[in-house]
Motif scaffolding. Sequence first.
Motif, PDB file in Angstrom:
ATOM      1  N   PRO A   1       0.841  -1.208   0.000  1.00 38.10           N
ATOM      2  CA  PRO A   1       0.000   0.000   0.000  1.00 38.10           C
ATOM      3  C   PRO A   1       0.874   1.255   0.000  1.00 38.10           C
ATOM      4  CG  PRO A   1      -0.700  -1.558   1.700  1.00 38.10           C
ATOM      5  CD  PRO A   1       0.632  -2.030   1.205  1.00 38.10           C
ATOM      6  N   VAL A   2       0.576   2.174  -0.900  1.00 36.08           N
ATOM      7  CA  VAL A   2       1.361   3.414  -0.960  1.00 36.08           C
ATOM      8  C   VAL A   2       0.535   4.636  -0.573  1.00 36.08           C
ATOM      9  CG1 VAL A   2       2.974   2.536  -2.692  1.00 36.08           C
ATOM     10  CG2 VAL A   2       0.888   3.686  -3.442  1.00 36.08           C
ATOM     11  N   ALA A   3      -0.793   4.538  -0.613  1.00 33.91           N
ATOM     12  CA  ALA A   3      -1.617   5.692  -0.251  1.00 33.91           C
ATOM     13  C   ALA A   3      -3.060   5.270   0.001  1.00 33.91           C
ATOM     14  CB  ALA A   3      -1.586   6.745  -1.358  1.00 33.91           C
ATOM     15  N   ALA A   4      -3.696   5.953   0.960  1.00 35.71           N
ATOM     16  CA  ALA A   4      -5.130   5.809   1.212  1.00 35.71           C
ATOM     17  C   ALA A   4      -5.780   7.136   0.830  1.00 35.71           C
ATOM     18  CB  ALA A   4      -5.389   5.472   2.672  1.00 35.71           C
ATOM     19  N   LEU A   5      -6.718   7.089  -0.095  1.00 35.10           N
ATOM     20  CA  LEU A   5      -7.347   8.307  -0.615  1.00 35.10           C
ATOM     21  C   LEU A   5      -8.800   8.381  -0.183  1.00 35.10           C
ATOM     22  CD1 LEU A   5      -5.936   8.118  -4.270  1.00 35.10           C
ATOM     23  CD2 LEU A   5      -4.903   9.212  -2.268  1.00 35.10           C
ATOM     24  N   ASP A   6      -9.307   9.594  -0.083  1.00 32.83           N
ATOM     25  CA  ASP A   6     -10.681   9.820   0.352  1.00 32.83           C
ATOM     26  C   ASP A   6     -11.320  10.851  -0.576  1.00 32.83           C
ATOM     27  OD1 ASP A   6     -12.596   9.256   2.723  1.00 32.83           O
ATOM     28  OD2 ASP A   6     -12.670  11.429   2.486  1.00 32.83           O
ATOM     29  N   PHE A   7     -12.490  10.505  -1.113  1.00 29.73           N
ATOM     30  CA  PHE A   7     -13.191  11.391  -2.042  1.00 29.73           C
ATOM     31  C   PHE A   7     -14.632  11.586  -1.587  1.00 29.73           C
ATOM     32  CE2 PHE A   7      -9.902   9.234  -4.466  1.00 29.73           C
ATOM     33  CZ  PHE A   7      -9.332  10.257  -5.222  1.00 29.73           C
ATOM     34  N   ALA A   8     -15.191  12.728  -1.963  1.00 30.18           N
ATOM     35  CA  ALA A   8     -16.620  12.945  -1.745  1.00 30.18           C
ATOM     36  C   ALA A   8     -17.393  12.014  -2.665  1.00 30.18           C
ATOM     37  CB  ALA A   8     -16.977  14.399  -2.037  1.00 30.18           C
ATOM     38  N   ALA A   9     -18.487  11.450  -2.185  1.00 26.09           N
ATOM     39  CA  ALA A   9     -19.252  10.471  -2.949  1.00 26.09           C
ATOM     40  C   ALA A   9     -19.829  11.054  -4.229  1.00 26.09           C
ATOM     41  CB  ALA A   9     -20.369   9.896  -2.089  1.00 26.09           C
ATOM     42  N   ASP A  10     -20.042  12.370  -4.250  1.00 22.07           N
ATOM     43  CA  ASP A  10     -20.599  12.994  -5.452  1.00 22.07           C
ATOM     44  C   ASP A  10     -19.514  13.448  -6.431  1.00 22.07           C
ATOM     45  OD1 ASP A  10     -19.541  15.047  -4.003  1.00 22.07           O
ATOM     46  OD2 ASP A  10     -21.375  16.258  -3.922  1.00 22.07           O
ATOM     47  N   ASN A  11     -18.261  13.046  -6.154  1.00 26.17           N
ATOM     48  CA  ASN A  11     -17.142  13.446  -7.008  1.00 26.17           C
ATOM     49  C   ASN A  11     -16.837  12.375  -8.046  1.00 26.17           C
ATOM     50  OD1 ASN A  11     -15.031  14.970  -7.975  1.00 26.17           O
ATOM     51  ND2 ASN A  11     -13.587  14.329  -6.398  1.00 26.17           N
ATOM     52  N   LEU A  12     -17.881  11.863  -8.677  1.00 25.38           N
ATOM     53  CA  LEU A  12     -17.715  10.832  -9.694  1.00 25.38           C
ATOM     54  C   LEU A  12     -17.616  11.467 -11.076  1.00 25.38           C
ATOM     55  CD1 LEU A  12     -20.251   8.100  -8.470  1.00 25.38           C
ATOM     56  CD2 LEU A  12     -17.814   8.305  -7.969  1.00 25.38           C
TER      57      LEU A  12
ATOM     58  N   LEU B   1     -14.567   8.436 -10.529  1.00 24.53           N
ATOM     59  CA  LEU B   1     -13.238   8.358  -9.928  1.00 24.53           C
ATOM     60  C   LEU B   1     -12.269   7.915 -11.023  1.00 24.53           C
ATOM     61  CD1 LEU B   1     -13.950   6.678  -6.464  1.00 24.53           C
ATOM     62  CD2 LEU B   1     -13.663   9.101  -6.991  1.00 24.53           C
ATOM     63  N   SER B   2     -11.841   8.898 -11.798  1.00 25.69           N
ATOM     64  CA  SER B   2     -10.970   8.624 -12.940  1.00 25.69           C
ATOM     65  C   SER B   2      -9.519   8.532 -12.495  1.00 25.69           C
ATOM     66  CB  SER B   2     -11.129   9.726 -13.992  1.00 25.69           C
ATOM     67  OG  SER B   2     -10.710  10.966 -13.440  1.00 25.69           O
ATOM     68  N   VAL B   3      -8.678   8.011 -13.371  1.00 27.40           N
ATOM     69  CA  VAL B   3      -7.249   7.948 -13.091  1.00 27.40           C
ATOM     70  C   VAL B   3      -6.687   9.349 -12.916  1.00 27.40           C
ATOM     71  CG1 VAL B   3      -4.994   7.392 -14.112  1.00 27.40           C
ATOM     72  CG2 VAL B   3      -6.831   5.693 -14.127  1.00 27.40           C
ATOM     73  N   THR B   4      -7.208  10.305 -13.670  1.00 29.83           N
ATOM     74  CA  THR B   4      -6.758  11.691 -13.548  1.00 29.83           C
ATOM     75  C   THR B   4      -6.991  12.219 -12.140  1.00 29.83           C
ATOM     76  OG1 THR B   4      -7.238  12.109 -15.886  1.00 29.83           O
ATOM     77  CG2 THR B   4      -7.020  14.036 -14.447  1.00 29.83           C
ATOM     78  N   LYS B   5      -8.167  11.961 -11.566  1.00 34.97           N
ATOM     79  CA  LYS B   5      -8.466  12.399 -10.204  1.00 34.97           C
ATOM     80  C   LYS B   5      -7.606  11.665  -9.182  1.00 34.97           C
ATOM     81  CE  LYS B   5     -13.248  13.824 -11.016  1.00 34.97           C
ATOM     82  NZ  LYS B   5     -14.673  13.501 -10.773  1.00 34.97           N
ATOM     83  N   LEU B   6      -7.413  10.372  -9.402  1.00 34.33           N
ATOM     84  CA  LEU B   6      -6.585   9.593  -8.491  1.00 34.33           C
ATOM     85  C   LEU B   6      -5.140  10.095  -8.528  1.00 34.33           C
ATOM     86  CD1 LEU B   6      -7.890   5.980  -9.239  1.00 34.33           C
ATOM     87  CD2 LEU B   6      -8.516   7.442  -7.323  1.00 34.33           C
ATOM     88  N   ALA B   7      -4.648  10.390  -9.724  1.00 34.26           N
ATOM     89  CA  ALA B   7      -3.278  10.884  -9.863  1.00 34.26           C
ATOM     90  C   ALA B   7      -3.105  12.236  -9.177  1.00 34.26           C
ATOM     91  CB  ALA B   7      -2.906  10.982 -11.341  1.00 34.26           C
ATOM     92  N   LYS B   8      -4.116  13.088  -9.282  1.00 31.72           N
ATOM     93  CA  LYS B   8      -4.060  14.402  -8.631  1.00 31.72           C
ATOM     94  C   LYS B   8      -4.019  14.244  -7.103  1.00 31.72           C
ATOM     95  CE  LYS B   8      -6.480  18.847  -8.328  1.00 31.72           C
ATOM     96  NZ  LYS B   8      -7.684  19.616  -8.754  1.00 31.72           N
TER      97      LYS B   8
ATOM     98  N   LEU C   1      -2.940  11.625  -5.493  1.00 27.89           N
ATOM     99  CA  LEU C   1      -1.641  11.040  -5.155  1.00 27.89           C
ATOM    100  C   LEU C   1      -0.541  12.107  -5.154  1.00 27.89           C
ATOM    101  CD1 LEU C   1      -1.779   7.694  -7.171  1.00 27.89           C
ATOM    102  CD2 LEU C   1      -1.689   7.920  -4.687  1.00 27.89           C
ATOM    103  N   MET C   2      -0.624  13.057  -6.083  1.00 29.57           N
ATOM    104  CA  MET C   2       0.366  14.123  -6.160  1.00 29.57           C
ATOM    105  C   MET C   2       0.351  14.963  -4.885  1.00 29.57           C
ATOM    106  SD  MET C   2       0.933  16.976  -9.175  1.00 29.57           S
ATOM    107  CE  MET C   2       1.003  15.670 -10.398  1.00 29.57           C
ATOM    108  N   GLU C   3      -0.843  15.150  -4.314  1.00 29.43           N
ATOM    109  CA  GLU C   3      -0.955  15.898  -3.059  1.00 29.43           C
ATOM    110  C   GLU C   3      -0.274  15.165  -1.904  1.00 29.43           C
ATOM    111  OE1 GLU C   3      -5.118  16.476  -2.591  1.00 29.43           O
ATOM    112  OE2 GLU C   3      -5.267  17.974  -4.185  1.00 29.43           O
ATOM    113  N   LYS C   4      -0.067  13.869  -2.091  1.00 33.15           N
ATOM    114  CA  LYS C   4       0.637  13.080  -1.076  1.00 33.15           C
ATOM    115  C   LYS C   4       2.102  12.856  -1.447  1.00 33.15           C
ATOM    116  CE  LYS C   4      -3.403  10.582   0.678  1.00 33.15           C
ATOM    117  NZ  LYS C   4      -3.220  10.918   2.111  1.00 33.15           N
ATOM    118  N   GLY C   5       2.553  13.573  -2.461  1.00 39.47           N
ATOM    119  CA  GLY C   5       3.956  13.496  -2.857  1.00 39.47           C
ATOM    120  C   GLY C   5       4.289  12.377  -3.811  1.00 39.47           C
ATOM    121  N   ILE C   6       3.265  11.754  -4.406  1.00 37.90           N
ATOM    122  CA  ILE C   6       3.492  10.663  -5.364  1.00 37.90           C
ATOM    123  C   ILE C   6       3.088  11.148  -6.756  1.00 37.90           C
ATOM    124  CG2 ILE C   6       2.911   8.288  -5.991  1.00 37.90           C
ATOM    125  CD1 ILE C   6       2.120   7.885  -3.030  1.00 37.90           C
TER     126      ILE C   6
END
Length: 250
Positions: free
Chosen positions: A88-99, A101-108, A110-115
């Motif tokens: 495991p490298v990161a645990a992410l949390d999103f608002a349920a209405d933020n669909l 959940l694309s790779v672009t959103k996941l990458a963004k 992850l970037m906030e966590k330094g990845i």
Amino acid sequence: MEGKVPKRMSYPSVDQLQKALVQSVFHYATDKKKAAGRALGTLVEVITFYLLKSWDLQRFVAIERPLPEYSNEDITHNVEYSLHPSTPVAALDFAADNLPLSVTKLAKALMEKGIEIPSEQRKQHQLLSTQFVLRNACTIADEKDSFLVATLDGFSNKRAKVTVNLKPSKTYEPIRKAFLTSYTGKSGVNQFTKVQMAYSADQLLQDYFARNPSKVESWFNVVAPQGKTLSFLRKELNILTGKNWAEIHI
């Protein structure tokens, strides 16, 4: 009959089940038998995946990854499922209405966590679509020796919880190669023993053991002294190695 549990539908053979699907489901298809056969294959794949998932192996599973044939890296074929070491490298949390959940959103996130994931390595997948369609073992990025996979760990009307895991695809290949090379039926080729070890495998093993002490310790049971852990044994050994043995034996 009311209050009576209906009997389970069963078929004496796969062929009979396929015929039933042809008649009841795929009557619209041009090639009914072929369509039913594909559906049966899909059912087997789904059953297999959810069995692995029920065994809590989801984060180790990859879907449709290429594997070499006969250890030849130039000839590969995709397999339905493969199991990989997973960290495991990161645990992410999103608002349920933020669909979605694309790779672009996941990458963004992850970037906030330094990845940071280079754009050329990113996939175009959606972990969860706006129609609430889930992509199992969702690959985020594919590098030469590893790949990132996202799993949806929980979803409610408020939050979506995602875990991202790093799976090495070929990182430990030298260890596998050293092991297989040592067992060919020929003498004098062993390079996977406590005495002789292929150097590339040695370096990877040292790195793995250094980075995963808790996991490695969980593999062992200390028989004596009773109730003591491997960390206690390590502490005792450190005390012994720290003694001035030259002075003791003078």
